[in-house]
Write an enzyme that holds these catalytic residues in place. Structure first.
Site, PDB file in Angstrom:
ATOM      1  N   LYS A 280       0.832  -1.202   0.000  1.00 53.19           N
ATOM      2  CA  LYS A 280       0.000   0.000   0.000  1.00 53.19           C
ATOM      3  C   LYS A 280       0.871   1.259   0.000  1.00 53.19           C
ATOM      4  CE  LYS A 280      -3.892  -1.807   2.767  1.00 53.19           C
ATOM      5  NZ  LYS A 280      -4.970  -1.595   1.779  1.00 53.19           N
ATOM      6  N   ARG A 354     -10.352 -11.603   2.198  1.00 53.59           N
ATOM      7  CA  ARG A 354     -11.184 -12.685   1.666  1.00 53.59           C
ATOM      8  C   ARG A 354     -10.429 -14.014   1.686  1.00 53.59           C
ATOM      9  NH1 ARG A 354     -11.916  -9.381  -3.831  1.00 53.59           N
ATOM     10  NH2 ARG A 354     -11.458  -7.722  -2.330  1.00 53.59           N
TER      11      ARG A 354
HETATM   12  N1  BES Z   1      -8.005  -3.782   4.530  1.00 53.60           N
HETATM   13  C1  BES Z   1      -8.235  -3.384   3.210  1.00 53.60           C
HETATM   14  C2  BES Z   1      -9.574  -2.669   3.023  1.00 53.60           C
HETATM   15  C3  BES Z   1      -9.727  -1.334   3.711  1.00 53.60           C
HETATM   16  C4  BES Z   1      -9.485  -0.160   3.018  1.00 53.60           C
HETATM   17  C5  BES Z   1     -10.178  -1.262   5.019  1.00 53.60           C
HETATM   18  C6  BES Z   1      -9.657   1.054   3.649  1.00 53.60           C
HETATM   19  C7  BES Z   1     -10.342  -0.039   5.644  1.00 53.60           C
HETATM   20  C8  BES Z   1     -10.086   1.113   4.954  1.00 53.60           C
HETATM   21  C9  BES Z   1      -8.256  -4.589   2.281  1.00 53.60           C
HETATM   22  O1  BES Z   1      -7.475  -5.660   2.667  1.00 53.60           O
HETATM   23  C10 BES Z   1      -7.784  -4.140   0.942  1.00 53.60           C
HETATM   24  O2  BES Z   1      -6.703  -3.667   0.848  1.00 53.60           O
HETATM   25  N2  BES Z   1      -8.610  -4.317  -0.080  1.00 53.60           N
HETATM   26  C11 BES Z   1      -8.309  -3.926  -1.407  1.00 53.60           C
HETATM   27  C12 BES Z   1      -8.805  -5.002  -2.333  1.00 53.60           C
HETATM   28  C13 BES Z   1      -8.374  -4.849  -3.746  1.00 53.60           C
HETATM   29  C14 BES Z   1      -6.881  -5.007  -3.861  1.00 53.60           C
HETATM   30  C15 BES Z   1      -9.076  -5.893  -4.588  1.00 53.60           C
HETATM   31  C16 BES Z   1      -9.015  -2.610  -1.687  1.00 53.60           C
HETATM   32  O3  BES Z   1     -10.144  -2.409  -1.252  1.00 53.60           O
HETATM   33  O4  BES Z   1      -8.405  -1.755  -2.362  1.00 53.60           O
HETATM   34 ZN    ZN Z   2      -5.451  -5.480   2.032  1.00 53.02          ZN
END
Ligand code: BES
Ligand code: ZN
Ligand code: ZN
Length: 510
Positions: A280, A354
């Site tokens: 990230k 997931r």
């Molecule tokens: N933990 C994050 C989702 C999240 C984002 C929670 C902001 C709280 C605040 C999750 O694991 C994630 O990074 N999801 C990605 C999925 C994508 C790569 C398909 C997302 O939502 O960008």
């Molecule tokens: Zn994530």
């Protein structure tokens, strides 16, 4: 915080502060509200004087302090907004606003004059419940790492007054239940707020063991060796990059009634989500310590279930791992086999929630054969974009379960909004080389493709997915738009709504 029910009028009790609600008057109506007559009497005209000076207007969030000339503490006039738009959520917010206003100002005890917070159609018990909820939740601050703290309200009394004294028994029961529930939410917040160096998967297992010991629950912790034997390839892959190994934690509450059904609650417990190899950006990465909020809510729900002795049997599952990049981390392109035998093509290591949930869901469905499964997860950024910081996304394959959760959401004030799940979303998560893929190449319906992915691991069991990425925590920027009973950091979202559902759905005969 202590919460008591007092039959007397709040103005007649000895407290540091007595809080009264004030409704906003229709425009042009400048007359002094009749409801404030008693307050004005004990204040020897000071309340009316403040009204005439327009210091008190009854606007939402407004708090005015008037000192009693007899020296018996102060009066707190709390704005409630227009009467015709007032509801239990308004009571909850007003109580929290009052408690917050008293923080650090030498007030230890506060009485809420219940009748002043009541309006037509709001039963006395509902008002008492909401006052309790707001006061307890609003008093919270995460102070574990502060070497100095400000004292706040320690004792709240819900003061019925003569006209409501006959409701005392019912109110006492409602207040006791809501107090237990709200205290569990604070307990949940304290764990969810812990940083990732402390709240490792093993530490969460320790919390589960301690909880089980306190309430006589059954607890099983699967460590990395056991997880390998069980073919939990998802949770092992996600946790593979960290020196803090993953844990699958199972808590069982036996249920308050013999022929009760079994409800499984499954939580995403990523103790820190750096994104892994698909790392990230640095901005706001610190808030990814809250990526365990779903699993910690499961802990809270089990604690609430045991404290309140809810009718159904409840099995809690926490899928805990830390998502870090390293030489042993899983990578884009990997294929993992999960507990129920299905395979996942990993295209983005940041879509890890997931992946851990696939094992937890597959496990609980096969081993405990629950009548219903509810999962809670800070799963997608798309949920935050779609529904904002206050509302959780609800996806379900079962209308009765979904309706039950929406009803509990309306009662507790934890907002949920149902979203669709269609064959389009199911099609999108199919993989070319495995059964499913954890990420897709086009940025559409991210919350729903994540749900379509999870559906593969629940079979035909009635299931509800709560994506709580938005409401699980507040930040400095979002905090100022949130009700006063939410604090900075983890707010314990999900504990009240799911517990309410467990109680009310059983009452409805399910
Ligand atoms: N933990 C994050 C989702 C999240 C984002 C929670 C902001 C709280 C605040 C999750 O694991 C994630 O990074 N999801 C990605 C999925 C994508 C790569 C398909 C997302 O939502 O960008
Ligand atoms: Zn994530
Ligand atoms: Zn995550």
């Amino acid at each position: 915080m202590k919460v008591i029910v007092d039959r007397r009028d709040g103005l007649a009790t000895v407290v540091d502060a007595c809080a009264s609600g004030v409704f906003e008057r229709p425009e042009k109506d400048e007359s002094f509200p009749r409801g404030l007559a008693k307050e004005d009497e004990v204040a020897k005209g000071l309340v009316k004087a403040a009204w005439d000076r327009k210091e008190i207007r009854g606007k939402r969030g407004e708090v005015t302090v008037v000192h009693r000339p007899d020296g018996r503490g102060r009066l707190l006039l709390v704005g409630l907004g227009p009467r015709n738009r007032f509801d239990a959520e308004g009571v909850r917010r007003a109580a929290a606003t009052a408690v917050k206003a008293l923080k650090g100002r030498g007030a230890r005890t506060v009485a809420f004059r219940l009748p002043s917070f009541q309006t037509e159609g709001l039963p006395t018990e509902t008002v008492a419940r909401a006052l309790t909820d707001g006061a307890v939740l609003g008093s919270y601050e995460f102070v574990k790492y502060k070497t100095k703290t400000e004292g706040g309200v320690e004792e709240v009394s819900v003061a019925l007054g003569e006209e409501h004294a006959r409701d005392e028994a019912g109110v006492k029961k409602a207040v006791a239940e809501q107090h237990d529930l709200a205290e569990t939410v604070l307990w949940t917040r304290d764990i969810a707020n812990l940083p990732a160096d402390t709240a490792t998967p093993e530490r969460l297992a320790e919390e589960a063991r301690a909880l089980a010991k306190e309430f006589g629950l059954k607890v099983t912790v699967f460590d990395e060796t056991k997880l390998a034997e069980m073919h939990c390839g998802g949770i092992l892959a996600v946790g593979g990059g960290s020196s803090h190994p993953p844990r699958l934690i199972v808590l069982e509450y036996p249920g308050g009634s013999k022929r009760g059904r079994t409800v499984a609650v499954v939580g995403k417990g990523i103790t820190f989500d750096s994104g892994g190899i698909s790392i990230k950006p640095a901005l706001n990465m610190a808030s990814m310590k809250f990526d365990k909020s779903g699993a910690v809510a499961v802990l809270g729900i089990l604690r609430a279930a045991a404290t309140l002795k809810v009718p159904p049997r409840v099995v809690g599952v926490m899928c805990c791992a830390e998502n870090l990049p390293s030489g042993t981390a899983y990578r884009p392109g990997d294929v993992v086999r999960t507990y129920n035998g299905k395979t996942i093509e990993v295209l983005n290591t940041d879509a890890e929630g997931r992946v851990v949930l696939s094992d937890g869901l597959g496990y609980v469905v096969a081993q405990h054969r629950p009548d219903e499964v509810i999962d809670l997860a800070t799963l997608t950024g798309a949920e935050v974009v779609a529904l904002g910081d206050d509302t959780g996304g609800l996806v379900s394959n079962d209308d009765r379960l979904a309706q039950g959760l929406l009803a509990a959401s309306a009662t507790t004030g934890e907002p949920l909004w149902r979203m669709p799940l269609t064959d389009y979303h199911r099609e999108l998560v199919k993989s070319d080389i495995a059964d499913v893929r954890n990420s897709i190449e086009i940025p559409v319906a991210g919350m729903l493709t994540a749900a379509a992915f999870l559906e593969n691991f629940v079979g035909t069991t009635p299931w509800a997915h709560l994506d709580i990425a938005g409401p699980a925590y507040t930040t400095l920027t979002t905090k100022k738009y949130q009700p006063a009973y939410q604090n900075l950091g983890a707010v314990g979202f999900g504990v009240r709504v799911v517990t309410r559902y467990l109680i009310d759905s059983a009452r409805a005969g399910a």
